[in-house]
Write a protein that holds these residues in place. Structure first.
Motif, PDB file in Angstrom:
ATOM      1  N   MET A   1       0.850  -1.194   0.000  1.00  0.00           N
ATOM      2  CA  MET A   1       0.000   0.000   0.000  1.00  0.00           C
ATOM      3  C   MET A   1       0.888   1.247   0.000  1.00  0.00           C
ATOM      4  N   PRO A   2       0.650   2.187  -0.920  1.00  0.00           N
ATOM      5  CA  PRO A   2       1.486   3.383  -0.979  1.00  0.00           C
ATOM      6  C   PRO A   2       1.295   4.257   0.254  1.00  0.00           C
ATOM      7  N   LYS A   3       2.360   4.973   0.597  1.00  0.00           N
ATOM      8  CA  LYS A   3       2.263   5.883   1.727  1.00  0.00           C
ATOM      9  C   LYS A   3       1.274   6.999   1.417  1.00  0.00           C
ATOM     10  N   PRO A   4       0.527   7.419   2.420  1.00  0.00           N
ATOM     11  CA  PRO A   4      -0.389   8.540   2.163  1.00  0.00           C
ATOM     12  C   PRO A   4       0.400   9.816   1.916  1.00  0.00           C
ATOM     13  N   LEU A   5      -0.187  10.716   1.169  1.00  0.00           N
ATOM     14  CA  LEU A   5       0.415  12.020   0.949  1.00  0.00           C
ATOM     15  C   LEU A   5       0.265  12.831   2.228  1.00  0.00           C
ATOM     16  N   ALA A   6       1.383  13.305   2.789  1.00  0.00           N
ATOM     17  CA  ALA A   6       1.343  14.113   4.005  1.00  0.00           C
ATOM     18  C   ALA A   6       1.410  15.577   3.614  1.00  0.00           C
ATOM     19  N   VAL A   7       0.386  16.309   3.939  1.00  0.00           N
ATOM     20  CA  VAL A   7       0.295  17.719   3.559  1.00  0.00           C
ATOM     21  C   VAL A   7       0.200  18.556   4.836  1.00  0.00           C
ATOM     22  N   SER A   8       1.310  19.146   5.242  1.00  0.00           N
ATOM     23  CA  SER A   8       1.329  19.978   6.438  1.00  0.00           C
ATOM     24  C   SER A   8       0.605  21.292   6.167  1.00  0.00           C
ATOM     25  N   TYR A   9       0.179  21.946   7.236  1.00  0.00           N
ATOM     26  CA  TYR A   9      -0.509  23.210   7.040  1.00  0.00           C
ATOM     27  C   TYR A   9       0.456  24.273   6.511  1.00  0.00           C
ATOM     28  N   SER A  10       1.713  24.217   6.931  1.00  0.00           N
ATOM     29  CA  SER A  10       2.684  25.191   6.421  1.00  0.00           C
ATOM     30  C   SER A  10       2.888  25.012   4.920  1.00  0.00           C
ATOM     31  N   SER A  11       2.815  23.776   4.435  1.00  0.00           N
ATOM     32  CA  SER A  11       2.961  23.562   2.995  1.00  0.00           C
ATOM     33  C   SER A  11       1.754  24.096   2.235  1.00  0.00           C
ATOM     34  N   VAL A  12       0.576  24.019   2.852  1.00  0.00           N
ATOM     35  CA  VAL A  12      -0.620  24.607   2.234  1.00  0.00           C
ATOM     36  C   VAL A  12      -0.464  26.121   2.108  1.00  0.00           C
ATOM     37  N   LEU A  13       0.093  26.752   3.143  1.00  0.00           N
ATOM     38  CA  LEU A  13       0.320  28.194   3.083  1.00  0.00           C
ATOM     39  C   LEU A  13       1.302  28.539   1.971  1.00  0.00           C
ATOM     40  N   ASP A  14       2.348  27.718   1.812  1.00  0.00           N
ATOM     41  CA  ASP A  14       3.303  27.946   0.722  1.00  0.00           C
ATOM     42  C   ASP A  14       2.607  27.796  -0.631  1.00  0.00           C
ATOM     43  N   PHE A 138       1.934  14.189  15.390  1.00  0.00           N
ATOM     44  CA  PHE A 138       0.698  13.500  15.021  1.00  0.00           C
ATOM     45  C   PHE A 138       0.582  13.442  13.509  1.00  0.00           C
ATOM     46  N   GLU A 139      -0.242  12.510  13.036  1.00  0.00           N
ATOM     47  CA  GLU A 139      -0.680  12.447  11.646  1.00  0.00           C
ATOM     48  C   GLU A 139      -2.181  12.226  11.663  1.00  0.00           C
ATOM     49  N   LEU A 140      -2.909  13.235  11.250  1.00  0.00           N
ATOM     50  CA  LEU A 140      -4.363  13.193  11.260  1.00  0.00           C
ATOM     51  C   LEU A 140      -4.862  12.845   9.866  1.00  0.00           C
ATOM     52  N   ARG A 141      -5.599  11.756   9.738  1.00  0.00           N
ATOM     53  CA  ARG A 141      -6.165  11.363   8.444  1.00  0.00           C
ATOM     54  C   ARG A 141      -7.291  12.325   8.102  1.00  0.00           C
ATOM     55  N   VAL A 142      -7.135  13.043   7.005  1.00  0.00           N
ATOM     56  CA  VAL A 142      -8.135  14.042   6.634  1.00  0.00           C
ATOM     57  C   VAL A 142      -8.992  13.594   5.457  1.00  0.00           C
ATOM     58  N   LYS A 143      -8.503  12.651   4.677  1.00  0.00           N
ATOM     59  CA  LYS A 143      -9.265  12.036   3.597  1.00  0.00           C
ATOM     60  C   LYS A 143      -8.480  10.826   3.124  1.00  0.00           C
ATOM     61  N   ARG A 144      -9.064  10.054   2.268  1.00  0.00           N
ATOM     62  CA  ARG A 144      -8.403   8.841   1.787  1.00  0.00           C
ATOM     63  C   ARG A 144      -7.089   9.214   1.088  1.00  0.00           C
ATOM     64  N   GLY A 145      -6.004   8.624   1.570  1.00  0.00           N
ATOM     65  CA  GLY A 145      -4.698   8.833   0.953  1.00  0.00           C
ATOM     66  C   GLY A 145      -3.992  10.114   1.361  1.00  0.00           C
ATOM     67  N   VAL A 146      -4.552  10.882   2.312  1.00  0.00           N
ATOM     68  CA  VAL A 146      -3.941  12.149   2.723  1.00  0.00           C
ATOM     69  C   VAL A 146      -3.978  12.267   4.243  1.00  0.00           C
ATOM     70  N   VAL A 147      -2.834  12.634   4.827  1.00  0.00           N
ATOM     71  CA  VAL A 147      -2.775  12.893   6.266  1.00  0.00           C
ATOM     72  C   VAL A 147      -2.216  14.296   6.496  1.00  0.00           C
ATOM     73  N   LEU A 148      -2.632  14.872   7.596  1.00  0.00           N
ATOM     74  CA  LEU A 148      -2.114  16.164   8.034  1.00  0.00           C
ATOM     75  C   LEU A 148      -1.099  15.900   9.138  1.00  0.00           C
ATOM     76  N   PRO A 149       0.213  16.122   8.873  1.00  0.00           N
ATOM     77  CA  PRO A 149       1.209  15.940   9.923  1.00  0.00           C
ATOM     78  C   PRO A 149       1.430  17.239  10.690  1.00  0.00           C
ATOM     79  N   GLY A 150       1.852  17.104  11.909  1.00  0.00           N
ATOM     80  CA  GLY A 150       2.145  18.297  12.698  1.00  0.00           C
ATOM     81  C   GLY A 150       2.798  17.931  14.008  1.00  0.00           C
TER      82      GLY A 150
END
Length: 348
Positions: A1-14, A138-150
């Protein structure tokens, strides 16, 4: 199973600021060889706070134990000196003399600030709060295949309930309305409840102003300056009074002013109850996540540059200038940037 895409909030701001900036930082994973002194100072201050508060994790500390924890935390600042000197040498080799000088000032600045911080807040925090979590990832699952790390700086409990802390190193303390717009911290409150099972009642913003404090200037009259606009600490004032053999009683009014400025201007704290809706908190974040997912899944996708005044402060300015002006971006890349192998908590 592929690793989920981790999208931090700081990366969203970028991403929202500039897609090309996002690409450099989170896809190509590069960073400038010259490190910004303000960021490095913030990092080692966070290291001090981590060591200090971890000493009280899940246990009560006496005043003597708090003093020992402070001493250990100050040692962590000294341990960073060699790496700071190495960063300064790199900056000097690349012609960034101002940054080199600012980097070399970091150890003394951090020591003076944290000595004052401990006296103003730290020595009483263990009396008023029970330490629950320190630097909790933490890694919060926010949708299928995506986690929010922080990483949560600090969680405490007092007689009111649980508090989520944000340590903020800053040149100037932002206005109150900016705290209401701090979406990242509010999202972290959601993660704290879902990942760690702790529902916070509010947020404590723990500000540390990073302006370097100095000893009061010695005037021609032989007295120490008592100007209101100088950045100093009680510790530095006491040392200067003793060094010059002055009567401490003559400076009592000035020292009281310094004490007030330390608490109100150098290390202010603000609290905010949490009353926002989780759906509202996550909606804008998820919208950006979907745009990032689509872009990264598109073969041959070319990120868009958002040219604006903020580019002057972007760490990747040299690369964009070379690309826009027809310069050799490969040369700029080799001379001024390196792979960021230490990046954690970002997209992967």
């Amino acid at each position: 199973m592929p690793k989920p895409l981790a999208v931090s909030y700081s990366s969203v701001l970028d991403w929202r600021t500039c897609e090309q900036r996002y690409d450099y930082r989170y896809v190509q994973k590069i960073r400038p060889k010259v490190r910004y002194a303000a960021l490095e100072l913030g990092t080692i201050i966070h290291d001090y706070l981590s060591v200090y508060y971890r000493a009280g994790l899940q246990k009560k500390l006496s005043s003597e134990d708090a003093r020992k924890a402070h001493t250990r935390a100050l040692r962590s600042l000294r341990d960073a000196t060699d790496s700071i000197r190495s960063l300064a040498e790199t900056a000097r080799d690349l012609g960034a003399e101002d940054q080199a000088a600012a980097l070399l000032a970091i150890p003394n600045t951090a020591r003076d600030l944290m000595q004052a911080y401990y006296r103003v807040h730290g020595q009483d925090d263990f009396k008023e709060h029970r330490i629950m979590l320190v630097e909790a990832s933490f890694e919060l699952r926010v949708k299928r295949g995506v986690v929010l790390p922080g990483r949560i700086d600090l969680v405490t409990e007092n007689n009111q309930g649980f508090w989520l802390w944000e340590h903020k190193t800053t040149g100037s303390v932002p206005r109150a309305d900016s705290r209401f717009r701090d979406l990242q911290t509010l999202i972290y409150a959601v993660a704290l409840e879902e990942v760690h099972g702790i529902k916070p009642i509010g947020i404590i913003w723990n500000y540390i102003r990073t302006a370097r404090p100095h000893s009061p200037a010695l005037l021609q009259s032989g007295a120490l300056s008592t100007a209101k606009n100088q950045i100093t600490t009680v510790d530095l004032c006491q040392a200067a009074i003793q060094q010059h053999g002055h009567d401490p009683r003559l400076y009592r009014p000035f020292m009281r002013q310094v004490e007030v400025r330390e608490r109100q201007d150098m290390f202010p704290r603000y609290t905010l109850p949490i009353s926002a809706s989780e759906n509202i908190l996550m909606r804008d974040y998820l919208h950006s996540v979907e745009a990032i997912e689509t872009a990264r899944a598109t073969e041959g996708y070319i990120p868009v540059r958002n040219i604006q005044a903020a580019c002057n402060w972007c760490p990747f300015l040299k690369l964009c200038q070379a690309a826009i002006l027809g310069g050799d971006t490969d040369v700029v890349m080799r001379e001024h940037f390196v792979k960021d192998s230490t990046k954690k908590g970002g997209d992967r």
